[in-house]
Design an enzyme around this catalytic site. Structure first.
Site, PDB file in Angstrom:
ATOM      1  CE  LYS A  79      10.443 -10.290 -13.571  1.00 50.45           C
ATOM      2  NZ  LYS A  79      11.060  -9.244 -14.408  1.00 50.45           N
ATOM      3  CG  ASN A 127      -0.232  -0.032   2.523  1.00 57.40           C
ATOM      4  OD1 ASN A 127       0.423   0.932   2.898  1.00 57.40           O
ATOM      5  ND2 ASN A 127      -0.338  -1.152   3.258  1.00 57.40           N
TER       6      ASN A 127
END
Length: 405
Positions: free
Chosen positions: A295, A213
């Site tokens: 990844k 956030n």
């Protein structure tokens, strides 16, 4: 309109005098009344015309010492005028005079003719700062409750010495000035240990992707700074923050974390010594159920993302705290902020909660300003109108102290 706040800046000798120019300029631009006194050595580094231009008022030097103002000596007028006196840079020479109550120039006479708080920002060569006589003067002076300090930092000094002696940065001096103007120099949090969380957490899907956030950590940082300036011992558990913000946490014990689980451990570890626990962090509610070690290729990203719960930090703190400890939460909300905050206050067993809107311009995540409503378990309701986050932090501490926390 309210009269502007009144700050008197004293500049003694030292190359760090150039830093105070931005402080003077910022205060004047913010509408404060600023007056500047330069010692003879201070003038060797900064001309009076420079600070007079920045302050929008003529500067004072020892040549003005016996200048009468409406029939009264200048140092008396200035001492009575000031709400706050700031000496930056504070040289070893001026420090020694203040520590022994000596007054042989306009600045030191003005200090003795005043009763307001005095903020000191020393600056000198490392070997000078570490001399026993200088340290003795420093600690002796700080026994007087009038004097507040911003200790010098470390780094490469103008003399090419690497060590302690750098004057505090202008941003930190400004923050302390605004704190002292609000508190009037009160140390009403002395003896309290505050444990504060701030910033966001990051819950990783793989090494480069995460759920997070926009929380910057600025509100918790302001809470920590305001508490420190009022005498508290502060531990700040923070999520990822900009390096420029981390650099402004001098005097505060910090614990850096990334995930909600790490914050959970850090808060519980530091819980026993805290008097007030403030959960200002924006903690994730969920995390990816699995985390890849490398990844993921775009083609390998899941079409739907299974989620798992993270620890409920506030609930655990509420259950494990001692009876004397006070727990304060934050609730960042959209729309009507009061009902969900009241629900969280009761459901989590908090003593107080700060509800702040994140869908209103000029408040919420990332900015320097905020607004809120403080609610307590006893039924108190304090609206905090739009203001800087530092001012909001002070208003929160004022209200909690008034409520008997």
């Amino acid at each position: 309109m309210d009269a502007p706040r009144r700050v008197l800046i004293g500049i003694s000798g030292g190359i760090a005098a150039y830093k105070i120019c931005s402080v003077i300029s910022s205060l004047a631009k913010a509408g404060l009344a600023v007056r500047v006194v330069l010692t003879q050595q201070g003038q060797a580094f900064i001309p009076p015309l420079t600070v007079a231009t920045l302050a929008r008022h003529p500067a004072y030097t020892d040549e003005n010492f016996w200048q009468a103002t409406q029939g009264r000596p200048l140092h008396i007028e200035l001492g009575e005028w000031a709400e706050l006196l700031v000496i930056a840079p504070l040289s070893a020479n001026t420090l020694g005079k203040l520590a022994h109550g000596l007054a042989d120039n306009l600045l030191t006479n003005t200090v003795l003719a005043s009763t307001c708080p005095v903020l000191l920002a020393p600056a000198m060569n490392t070997d000078m700062w570490q001399q026993q006589a200088v340290q003795r003067n420093w600690h002796q002076l700080l026994q007087d409750p009038r004097y507040h300090s911003i200790d010098p930092g470390s780094g490469v000094l103008a003399c090419d010495r690497i060590g302690t002696g750098r004057m505090a940065e202008p941003e930190d001096i400004l923050t302390h000035i605004h704190s002292l103007l609000h508190s009037g120099g009160r140390r009403d949090l002395v003896g309290k240990h505050l444990l504060i969380s701030t910033g966001s957490t990051r819950e990783f899907l793989d090494p480069v992707r995460f759920i997070g956030n926009p929380a910057s950590g600025k509100m918790g940082m302001a809470l920590a700074q305001a508490a420190l300036h009022r005498g508290a011992t502060v531990t700040l558990v923070h999520g990822p923050m900009e390096e420029s913000l981390k650099a402004r946490l001098g005097g505060i014990q910090t614990v850096s974390i990334t995930t909600a689980e790490e914050m959970h451990r850090a808060m519980l570890t530091n819980l026993p010594q805290a008097d007030w626990i403030v959960m200002a962090a924006a903690v994730a509610d969920v995390k990816p159920a699995t985390q890849a070690a490398t990844k993921l290729a775009k083609a390998d990203l899941p079409q739907s993302l299974p989620l798992a719960q993270v620890p409920d930090i506030v609930a655990d703190l509420s259950q494990k705290r001692s009876p004397h400890q006070r727990l304060i939460g934050f609730a960042a909300q959209t729309g009507d902020i009061i009902p969900p905050a009241l629900d969280k206050l009761q459901r989590k067993g908090l003593d107080a909660i700060v509800a702040n809107p994140i869908d209103v311009a000029g408040s919420g995540f990332g900015g320097d300003r905020n607004q809120a409503v403080l609610l307590t378990q006893a039924g108190d309701k304090l609206p905090i109108p739009p203001c800087t986050k530092l001012e909001m932090a002070h208003q929160i501490w004022d209200a909690l102290l008034k409520a008997g926390f």
